[in-house]
Design a protein around this motif. Structure first.
Motif, PDB file in Angstrom:
ATOM      1  N   ASP A 161     -37.417  25.022   2.743  1.00 15.76           N
ATOM      2  CA  ASP A 161     -37.049  24.003   1.770  1.00 15.76           C
ATOM      3  C   ASP A 161     -38.070  22.874   1.868  1.00 15.76           C
ATOM      4  OD1 ASP A 161     -35.844  21.756   0.514  1.00 15.76           O
ATOM      5  OD2 ASP A 161     -33.934  22.787   0.659  1.00 15.76           O
ATOM      6  N   VAL A 162     -38.656  22.530   0.739  1.00 21.07           N
ATOM      7  CA  VAL A 162     -39.746  21.548   0.738  1.00 21.07           C
ATOM      8  C   VAL A 162     -39.323  20.199   1.342  1.00 21.07           C
ATOM      9  CG1 VAL A 162     -39.300  20.781  -1.636  1.00 21.07           C
ATOM     10  CG2 VAL A 162     -41.590  20.566  -0.668  1.00 21.07           C
ATOM     11  N   ARG A 163     -38.022  19.904   1.297  1.00 19.79           N
ATOM     12  CA  ARG A 163     -37.570  18.612   1.838  1.00 19.79           C
ATOM     13  C   ARG A 163     -37.423  18.637   3.345  1.00 19.79           C
ATOM     14  NH1 ARG A 163     -33.492  15.758  -2.210  1.00 19.79           N
ATOM     15  NH2 ARG A 163     -33.592  14.303  -0.497  1.00 19.79           N
TER      16      ARG A 163
ATOM     17  N   THR B 234     -30.461  25.728  -6.162  1.00 14.63           N
ATOM     18  CA  THR B 234     -29.832  25.842  -7.478  1.00 14.63           C
ATOM     19  C   THR B 234     -30.570  26.881  -8.317  1.00 14.63           C
ATOM     20  OG1 THR B 234     -31.219  24.104  -8.370  1.00 14.63           O
ATOM     21  CG2 THR B 234     -29.070  23.438  -7.507  1.00 14.63           C
ATOM     22  N   TYR B 235     -31.322  27.748  -7.648  1.00 12.16           N
ATOM     23  CA  TYR B 235     -32.175  28.674  -8.375  1.00 12.16           C
ATOM     24  C   TYR B 235     -31.349  29.818  -8.959  1.00 12.16           C
ATOM     25  CZ  TYR B 235     -36.351  31.016  -9.802  1.00 12.16           C
ATOM     26  OH  TYR B 235     -37.314  31.601 -10.573  1.00 12.16           O
ATOM     27  N   ILE B 236     -31.009  29.718 -10.258  1.00 16.76           N
ATOM     28  CA  ILE B 236     -30.050  30.663 -10.830  1.00 16.76           C
ATOM     29  C   ILE B 236     -30.713  31.907 -11.418  1.00 16.76           C
ATOM     30  CG2 ILE B 236     -28.387  28.846 -11.382  1.00 16.76           C
ATOM     31  CD1 ILE B 236     -29.098  29.482 -14.394  1.00 16.76           C
TER      32      ILE B 236
ATOM     33  N   GLY C 120     -46.628  21.081  -9.131  1.00 16.61           N
ATOM     34  CA  GLY C 120     -45.562  22.082  -9.209  1.00 16.61           C
ATOM     35  C   GLY C 120     -45.289  22.416 -10.661  1.00 16.61           C
ATOM     36  N   ARG C 121     -44.784  23.621 -10.863  1.00 17.14           N
ATOM     37  CA  ARG C 121     -44.397  24.039 -12.219  1.00 17.14           C
ATOM     38  C   ARG C 121     -43.028  24.688 -12.141  1.00 17.14           C
ATOM     39  NH1 ARG C 121     -48.088  28.428 -15.250  1.00 17.14           N
ATOM     40  NH2 ARG C 121     -47.230  29.704 -13.583  1.00 17.14           N
ATOM     41  N   TRP C 122     -42.152  24.310 -13.040  1.00 19.64           N
ATOM     42  CA  TRP C 122     -40.769  24.825 -13.086  1.00 19.64           C
ATOM     43  C   TRP C 122     -40.101  24.692 -11.718  1.00 19.64           C
ATOM     44  CZ3 TRP C 122     -43.849  29.306 -15.287  1.00 19.64           C
ATOM     45  CH2 TRP C 122     -44.086  29.115 -16.649  1.00 19.64           C
ATOM     46  N   ILE C 123     -40.250  23.541 -11.102  1.00 19.66           N
ATOM     47  CA  ILE C 123     -39.597  23.322  -9.817  1.00 19.66           C
ATOM     48  C   ILE C 123     -38.667  22.116  -9.887  1.00 19.66           C
ATOM     49  CG2 ILE C 123     -41.765  22.240  -8.964  1.00 19.66           C
ATOM     50  CD1 ILE C 123     -38.987  23.805  -6.798  1.00 19.66           C
TER      51      ILE C 123
ATOM     52  N   VAL D 119     -45.545  26.111  -1.037  1.00 16.83           N
ATOM     53  CA  VAL D 119     -44.279  26.074  -0.292  1.00 16.83           C
ATOM     54  C   VAL D 119     -43.188  26.684  -1.151  1.00 16.83           C
ATOM     55  CG1 VAL D 119     -42.475  24.538   0.581  1.00 16.83           C
ATOM     56  CG2 VAL D 119     -44.868  23.977   0.988  1.00 16.83           C
ATOM     57  N   ASP D 120     -42.408  27.593  -0.581  1.00 14.76           N
ATOM     58  CA  ASP D 120     -41.254  28.131  -1.314  1.00 14.76           C
ATOM     59  C   ASP D 120     -40.137  28.474  -0.331  1.00 14.76           C
ATOM     60  OD1 ASP D 120     -41.092  29.396  -4.446  1.00 14.76           O
ATOM     61  OD2 ASP D 120     -39.504  29.973  -3.036  1.00 14.76           O
ATOM     62  N   MET D 121     -38.907  28.221  -0.763  1.00  9.80           N
ATOM     63  CA  MET D 121     -37.758  28.508   0.119  1.00  9.80           C
ATOM     64  C   MET D 121     -37.425  30.004   0.151  1.00  9.80           C
ATOM     65  SD  MET D 121     -34.481  27.339  -2.210  1.00  9.80           S
ATOM     66  CE  MET D 121     -34.201  25.911  -1.264  1.00  9.80           C
ATOM     67  N   ASN D 122     -38.036  30.772  -0.751  1.00  4.13           N
ATOM     68  CA  ASN D 122     -37.800  32.215  -0.793  1.00  4.13           C
ATOM     69  C   ASN D 122     -38.925  32.919  -0.022  1.00  4.13           C
ATOM     70  OD1 ASN D 122     -37.537  34.901  -1.449  1.00  4.13           O
ATOM     71  ND2 ASN D 122     -37.518  34.594  -3.678  1.00  4.13           N
TER      72      ASN D 122
ATOM     73  N   ILE E 258     -45.574  22.895  -4.758  1.00  4.66           N
ATOM     74  CA  ILE E 258     -44.193  23.112  -4.300  1.00  4.66           C
ATOM     75  C   ILE E 258     -43.439  24.061  -5.241  1.00  4.66           C
ATOM     76  CG2 ILE E 258     -44.195  20.871  -3.108  1.00  4.66           C
ATOM     77  CD1 ILE E 258     -42.022  20.109  -5.238  1.00  4.66           C
ATOM     78  N   GLY E 259     -42.588  24.899  -4.644  1.00  5.65           N
ATOM     79  CA  GLY E 259     -41.882  25.945  -5.402  1.00  5.65           C
ATOM     80  C   GLY E 259     -42.901  26.943  -5.915  1.00  5.65           C
ATOM     81  N   SER E 260     -43.725  27.457  -5.011  1.00  2.13           N
ATOM     82  CA  SER E 260     -44.922  28.208  -5.423  1.00  2.13           C
ATOM     83  C   SER E 260     -44.607  29.618  -5.916  1.00  2.13           C
ATOM     84  CB  SER E 260     -45.942  28.251  -4.288  1.00  2.13           C
ATOM     85  OG  SER E 260     -45.335  28.696  -3.089  1.00  2.13           O
TER      86      SER E 260
ATOM     87  N   GLY F 201     -32.270  34.202  -9.823  1.00  3.26           N
ATOM     88  CA  GLY F 201     -32.157  35.371  -8.959  1.00  3.26           C
ATOM     89  C   GLY F 201     -33.385  35.574  -8.082  1.00  3.26           C
ATOM     90  N   ARG F 202     -33.255  36.535  -7.161  1.00  3.10           N
ATOM     91  CA  ARG F 202     -34.324  36.746  -6.174  1.00  3.10           C
ATOM     92  C   ARG F 202     -34.694  38.219  -6.089  1.00  3.10           C
ATOM     93  NH1 ARG F 202     -35.099  32.061  -4.678  1.00  3.10           N
ATOM     94  NH2 ARG F 202     -33.509  30.552  -4.129  1.00  3.10           N
ATOM     95  N   THR F 203     -34.798  38.852  -7.242  1.00  2.00           N
ATOM     96  CA  THR F 203     -35.082  40.279  -7.260  1.00  2.00           C
ATOM     97  C   THR F 203     -36.571  40.514  -7.538  1.00  2.00           C
ATOM     98  OG1 THR F 203     -34.681  40.305  -9.611  1.00  2.00           O
ATOM     99  CG2 THR F 203     -32.791  40.772  -8.199  1.00  2.00           C
TER     100      THR F 203
HETATM  101  C1  LIG Z   1     -39.175  29.123 -11.520  1.00  2.00           C
HETATM  102  S1  LIG Z   1     -39.908  29.443  -9.954  1.00  2.00           S
HETATM  103  C2  LIG Z   1     -41.518  28.834 -10.303  1.00  2.00           C
HETATM  104  C3  LIG Z   1     -42.594  29.472  -9.494  1.00  2.00           C
HETATM  105  C4  LIG Z   1     -44.009  28.958  -9.721  1.00  2.00           C
HETATM  106  N1  LIG Z   1     -44.081  27.516  -9.546  1.00  2.00           N
HETATM  107  C5  LIG Z   1     -44.559  29.349 -11.071  1.00  2.00           C
HETATM  108  O1  LIG Z   1     -44.832  28.465 -11.867  1.00  2.00           O
HETATM  109  O2  LIG Z   1     -44.730  30.549 -11.313  1.00  2.00           O
HETATM  110  C6  LIG Z   1     -39.242  28.197  -8.876  1.00  2.00           C
HETATM  111  C7  LIG Z   1     -39.476  28.483  -7.410  1.00  2.00           C
HETATM  112  O3  LIG Z   1     -39.076  27.311  -6.675  1.00  2.00           O
HETATM  113  C8  LIG Z   1     -38.454  27.719  -5.466  1.00  2.00           C
HETATM  114  N2  LIG Z   1     -37.613  26.591  -4.994  1.00  2.00           N
HETATM  115  C9  LIG Z   1     -36.521  26.053  -5.600  1.00  2.00           C
HETATM  116  N3  LIG Z   1     -36.054  25.007  -4.882  1.00  2.00           N
HETATM  117  C10 LIG Z   1     -36.875  24.873  -3.789  1.00  2.00           C
HETATM  118  C11 LIG Z   1     -36.912  23.987  -2.681  1.00  2.00           C
HETATM  119  N4  LIG Z   1     -36.002  23.024  -2.533  1.00  2.00           N
HETATM  120  N5  LIG Z   1     -37.879  24.150  -1.730  1.00  2.00           N
HETATM  121  C12 LIG Z   1     -38.803  25.144  -1.869  1.00  2.00           C
HETATM  122  N6  LIG Z   1     -38.822  26.014  -2.913  1.00  2.00           N
HETATM  123  C13 LIG Z   1     -37.874  25.887  -3.859  1.00  2.00           C
HETATM  124  C14 LIG Z   1     -37.687  28.979  -5.850  1.00  2.00           C
HETATM  125  O4  LIG Z   1     -37.438  29.786  -4.701  1.00  2.00           O
HETATM  126  C15 LIG Z   1     -38.647  29.628  -6.853  1.00  2.00           C
HETATM  127  O5  LIG Z   1     -39.495  30.583  -6.242  1.00  2.00           O
END
Ligand SMILES: C[S@@+](CC[C@H](N)C(=O)[O-])C[C@H]1O[C@@H](n2cnc3c(N)ncnc32)[C@H](O)[C@@H]1O
Length: 285
Positions: free
Chosen positions: A99-101, A5-7, A114-117, A71-74, A47-49, A9-11
């Protein structure tokens, strides 16, 4: 299973935005993790690093005898994270793509952070329930999330800053009314911060301790103006689709400059939305 649901973007530009965001929020996250008990020698799962900012910050807290797994899905952003950790000399920080799951993760972590995940995953309580199985008994669960009920704002408020704030966040009373609405709307959860307590309890954890801070700055060198512009830029396609912003009117490329001028000429301040940290310990034995 795909629940991306990461809206934002991936740029490359989004990667730079994450790094800029850490410049503003890093000190708050450090204070939060210290309060949560993240310290020397721990093995920590992040998670979501993203671009690695939280993993590197945690490495500084756990030191050379600790370990960090991000861990990150990107997979692409992890290349940036790896390069940054390596440049900083952290050989005990590693990253896993997926995907962390779905990834096979060790089950002897002292903490998961985790932060903002959680705001980006559709079922945060069930994710936490799963992550607790990766912790040693009594392990720490610590998440740092925004709540956008109160938008970024300036003091004093100007007609320009008020308009710009309204592009970023809907009116406060709408947000308050929505807090308990079920089912959750698609897309990121803008009130994840104030929902952390309920999410931890739903995940079977003891009610967490909470910490609230907001980033604030003034003067010409505050990086918050650029962060505001870059965040709106990343959100622009989604906000345009929702009819919340007219790009021609917003003139995104000069937003930071106009915000800076409005604040600096009044010796005012620019304040970001609330950042809430929650920490608890797993009760599993
Ligand atoms: C807003 S970024 C935050 C990055 C970092 N935690 C920070 O604080 O700078 C959220 C990250 O979570 C990753 N993400 C979202 N859903 C995920 C999932 N189910 N498994 C692994 N990574 C995920 C996204 O690819 C993205 O890089």
């Amino acid at each position: 299973m795909n629940f991306d649901t990461y809206i934002l973007g991936r740029t490359d530009r989004e990667t730079r935005r994450l790094i800029l965001q850490h410049l503003v929020f890093g000190p708050l996250t450090r204070r939060f993790f210290q309060a949560a008990g993240i310290g020397a020698g721990m093995k920590v799962l992040d998670i979501g690093s993203g671009a690695g900012d939280v993993s590197i910050l945690v490495a500084e807290l756990v030191g050379l005898t600790g370990r960090v797994v991000g861990v990150d899905m990107n997979a692409e952003i992890l290349e940036t994270a790896r390069a940054r950790a390596e440049t900083a000399g952290w050989s005990n920080v590693t990253f896993m793509a997926g995907d962390v799951r779905e990834l096979e993760l060790d089950d002897d972590f002292d903490a998961v952070v985790g932060r903002w995940i959680l705001m980006h995953v559709p079922e945060p309580a069930s994710l936490i329930r799963h992550l607790v199985t990766r912790l040693k008994p009594g392990g720490i669960v610590a998440f740092h999330e925004n709540d956008f009920t109160y938008p970024p704002t300036t003091f004093p408020l100007t007609s320009f800053s008020q308009e710009a704030n309204s592009w970023a966040v809907p009116p406060v009373d709408d947000a308050m009314r929505r807090w308990e609405s079920e089912p959750r709307r698609p897309g990121p959860e803008p009130q994840m911060g104030t929902k952390l307590y309920k999410t931890y309890v739903e995940a079977g954890l003891p009610g967490p301790q909470l910490m609230l801070e907001a980033a604030i700055g003034g003067g010409p060198n505050w990086p918050g103006y650029e962060l505001f512009e870059e965040t709106l830029r990343s959100l622009l396609p989604a906000l345009e689709k929702m009819g919340r912003i007219d790009p021609a009117k917003a003139q995104i490329d000069t937003l930071a400059a106009r915000l800076r001028a409005a604040v600096v000429e009044r010796h005012g301040v620019h304040m970001m939305p609330m950042m809430i940290g929650a920490w608890s310990r797993s009760t599993a034995t």
